[in-house]
Design a protein around this motif. Structure first.
Motif, PDB file in Angstrom:
ATOM      1  N   UNK A   1       0.663  -8.371 -13.479  1.00  0.00           N
ATOM      2  CA  UNK A   1      -0.024  -8.659 -12.212  1.00  0.00           C
ATOM      3  C   UNK A   1       0.134  -7.467 -11.269  1.00  0.00           C
ATOM      4  N   UNK A   2      -0.995  -7.002 -10.750  1.00  0.00           N
ATOM      5  CA  UNK A   2      -0.988  -5.918  -9.768  1.00  0.00           C
ATOM      6  C   UNK A   2      -0.492  -6.487  -8.438  1.00  0.00           C
ATOM      7  N   UNK A   3       0.644  -5.943  -7.944  1.00  0.00           N
ATOM      8  CA  UNK A   3       1.233  -6.478  -6.705  1.00  0.00           C
ATOM      9  C   UNK A   3       1.093  -5.481  -5.553  1.00  0.00           C
ATOM     10  N   UNK A   4       0.102  -4.587  -5.662  1.00  0.00           N
ATOM     11  CA  UNK A   4      -0.095  -3.596  -4.602  1.00  0.00           C
ATOM     12  C   UNK A   4      -0.363  -4.268  -3.267  1.00  0.00           C
ATOM     13  N   UNK A   5      -1.308  -5.212  -3.261  1.00  0.00           N
ATOM     14  CA  UNK A   5      -1.649  -5.895  -2.012  1.00  0.00           C
ATOM     15  C   UNK A   5      -0.480  -6.718  -1.501  1.00  0.00           C
ATOM     16  N   UNK A   6       0.250  -7.346  -2.426  1.00  0.00           N
ATOM     17  CA  UNK A   6       1.397  -8.145  -2.004  1.00  0.00           C
ATOM     18  C   UNK A   6       2.463  -7.270  -1.363  1.00  0.00           C
TER      19      UNK A   6
END
Length: 730
Positions: free
Chosen positions: A344-349
């Motif tokens: 899961x890409x957690x860049x935004x998080x």
């Protein structure tokens, strides 16, 4: 719809019982019809045979017989007797042949087929007293009769009774009876029925076999259809997942990925499969961690990795954070064949977390500033107060209480220093000034100090062979102090705190975030009120507190210190069941013990010292302290002055033995640049860097920047003497 109906029809639990019942009913009806038909055919054939016998007997000789004993010995009797006996031999299955007449309402034998010497022989003229009423019917009905099984003294028989009619009068003159044993009578029917049963059984087995074949084919096709539908569903789920899904082999080669993973990295499926291995899309700093910790310690031992964070490299070269969880797949032999990972890409998080944290900091800064101002004002009020008291007593010539006031002044000074260090550690990390040392005295000293005067019992369980660690003693003391103070406050009525430690051997499962290696683990456990589940996840957040007067910095500072030491902290708690804090610290490869501190009452150093600082008051203070130790002191206010003074001393053959440089000089050369200039001139002196910014990397690792040691401002003369001793200056 048709498939559903067909599926219901061919279910064995439904179809087989119905089919078998129907087959049994139909077979029974067929057996009944066939049995009757067989009996009818046997009866017809027996009647035809008996009629043929009657025709053969009904001649002149037969008609002369009167059915009296006197017939015996006559030619006509003997002729009929022989003929009857011959018929018995000719017709297999026939037991008795006997003609009889009706006289005065009685049945009288004319002759029989038994020889005179037989026990079953019946002389002519003998009454058939046991005769069933069936035997009278041919005289009345003038037709052949097949009796039901009849029992008499000779056995159980089926009799064929054929009337012998006088052609002139049309009356029945006698009846020819032929007896078949019941067992023989049904032989043909039984044979026919057996043949029919075999045929029906064969067809039943054939039908069942065909049915099972049809069911097997249908089941296989149904399973294939279900498998296709399931594969389609899984493929839709695989392709439609918003999380990245990737399958790799045991050599980290990429086997399959979904579209979300491709979009995440900017590659096509074919481009990813052409990659040499999974590490080509992973920054190098994560390779060792994934190989040693994730693969060796987790996947191979427990079959899954648990959720952990790492980074990937996109096709355009940008690096982004991901959250990952991997699982092993095994072959038929039980060996790991491949791995599945959910990514899961957690860049935004991460951006949201940083934004939230900044917002929380901004919202809390007023409260924090108020708390800090309150504490500092209290400390400054005490410092100014004791200074005024000391000055007043000196002016009045009262010297008895001056030493007491100065002692209290030093106590408040150290409290102010601790507060500044705590704030610095929280705000900028406070790089630890670590040294190789045993954790045992640190645990004992700070634990006992934190609980001094309290109603809490302290239990310490630490093995003597505990490995050394690289730690900053003061920062680790902060960790112990903050945790124990929280534990003490959780037990207002008293209780117990247990401090324990152990060596973590290689191969043990480590908390997520730690690299493979050797660690020392220590824990602090209390039996207090515990922490609620909703608060347990927030205790390390900055400014989070459940106390009315708390700042929310204590455990946040603890977390920051442990992370700076490349360690990990874990907490387990239960309401009304106590709390356990567990800290992991990297063990030192070298287990050399640090030298014990020596007394400093008579310490003297007569070296030539150069000291650089931009604060005039501090410079005067440091110079006075050094002169008290016996040093010859030269002061410099900036970097240029320090270099010039250093060159002059060397030219005058009075080089400096010790150089103390402030790290930061506003608008001029700081300690980092000055030491490089001085080392280029002469390398035979001891250099110490001093700064109020203890978080600077130079303060943590002075030897890497040309210095011999470091000391954080403010510092006491005792702390300074310890630095001099540590560097062999006497």
């Amino acid at each position: 719809m048709e498939n559903k109906i067909l599926n219901k029809m061919i279910k064995p639990e439904i179809f087989l019982p119905i089919f078998i019942i129907a087959y049994v009913i139909l077979s029974s009806l067929l057996f009944y019809k066939f049995w009757n038909y067989s009996n009818d055919q046997t009866s017809k054939m027996a009647i035809q045979a008996t009629e043929a016998m009657a025709i053969g007997l009904n001649g002149e000789m037969y008609r002369r017989l009167r059915g009296v004993p006197e017939d015996v010995g006559t030619i006509h009797f003997e002729s009929v007797k022989k003929r009857i006996m011959k018929l018995v031999e000719l017709y297999k299955g026939v037991k008795f042949i006997y003609p009889y007449i009706l006289r005065d309402g009685k049945l009288i034998f004319i002759a029989d087929s038994e020889p005179p010497e037989s026990k079953d022989y019946t002389p002519p003229g003998t009454e058939y007293s046991e005769a069933d009423p069936e035997y009278f019917r041919p005289f009345k009905e003038k037709r052949a009769i097949v009796t039901k099984p009849v029992v008499d003294r000779w056995g159980t028989w089926v009799s064929i009774l054929v009337p012998m009619i006088d052609e002139t009068t049309g009356e029945v003159t006698s009846v020819l009876g032929v007896d078949y044993p019941v067992s023989k009578w049904n032989d043909d029917a039984v044979i026919h029925i057996t043949q029919l049963f075999v045929i029906l059984l064969f067809f039943l087995l054939l039908l069942i076999t065909i049915y099972r074949l049809v069911v097997s084919i249908h089941t296989r096709k149904t399973k294939e259809q279900m498998l296709r539908e399931k594969e389609k569903s899984y493929q839709e789920l695989f392709d439609g997942s918003r999380d990245g899904l990737v399958m790799v082999d045991t050599q980290a080669g990429i086997l399959d990925v979904n579209s979300a993973f491709c979009q995440m990295l900017g590659y096509s499926l074919q481009e990813l499969k052409e990659k040499e291995d999974f590490y080509s899309i992973t920054p190098e700093k994560w390779w060792r961690y994934e190989k040693e910790e994730i693969w060796n310690n987790r996947l191979l031992k427990q079959g899954y990795s648990g959720i952990y964070e790492k980074e990937y490299i996109r096709k355009d070269g940008t690096i982004f954070p991901v959250e990952l969880q991997a699982y092993t797949l095994k072959d038929e032999s039980g060996n790991v064949s491949s791995l599945w990972a959910v990514v899961r890409d957690v860049t935004e998080r991460k951006k949201m977390e940083q934004h939230t944290l900044k917002t929380q900091r901004l919202e809390s800064i007023g409260i924090l500033a108020g708390g800090i101002a309150h504490d500092l004002n209290n400390l400054l009020g005490g410092i100014f107060g004791y200074i005024e008291l000391a000055r007043k007593n000196v002016n009045e010539g009262k010297f008895d209480d001056v030493l007491k006031y100065l002692s209290k002044l030093m106590t408040m000074f150290y409290r102010a220093k601790d507060l500044s260090l705590q704030l610095l550690t929280f705000s900028k990390g406070g790089n630890p000034v670590s040294k190789n040392q045993s954790l045992i005295p640190i645990l004992k000293r700070f634990s006992e100090f934190s609980l001094s005067g309290s109603n809490v019992k302290l239990n310490i369980s630490v093995p003597d062979d505990l490995w050394n660690v690289w730690v900053d003693e003061n920062q680790m003391g902060q960790v112990i102090d903050n945790i124990i103070i929280n534990a003490k406050q959780a037990m207002p009525a008293g209780g117990e705190i247990t401090v324990s430690a152990r060596n973590v051997l290689p191969g043990e499962i480590l908390p997520i975030g730690l690299k493979a290696g050797q660690y020392v683990c220590f824990s602090i456990a209390d039996n207090g009120v515990g922490i609620s589940p909703e608060n347990l996840t927030k205790i390390f957040d900055p400014f989070f507190t459940t106390k009315q007067k708390g700042s929310g910095l204590g455990l946040a500072t603890v977390y920051s210190i442990i992370k700076r030491h490349e360690g990990e902290i874990d907490v387990k708690s239960q309401l009304h069941g106590g709390t356990i804090f567990t800290i992991y610290l990297p063990a030192s490869i070298s287990q050399e013990k640090s030298e014990p501190a020596q007394a400093n009452e008579e310490f003297k150093y007569y070296g030539n010292v150069l000291i650089m600082d931009d604060e005039e008051d501090l410079l005067d203070l440091f110079a006075c302290n050094l002169q008290e130790l016996g040093c010859t002191v030269t002061c410099a206010h900036n970097g240029d002055d320090a270099v010039e003074l250093f060159l002059k001393a060397k030219a005058a053959y009075k080089p400096f033995n010790l150089v103390i440089l402030d790290l930061t000089i506003p608008g001029g050369m700081g300690g980092k640049d000055v030491i490089n200039r001085l080392r280029a001139i002469d390398n035979s002196f001891i250099a110490i860097v001093s700064s109020g910014y203890s978080d600077d990397d130079i303060m943590a690792k002075p030897c890497e920047y040309g210095f011999n040691d470091s000391i954080a401002k403010p510092y006491s003369s005792q702390e300074f003497i310890e630095v001099l001793r540590r560097n062999g200056l006497k």
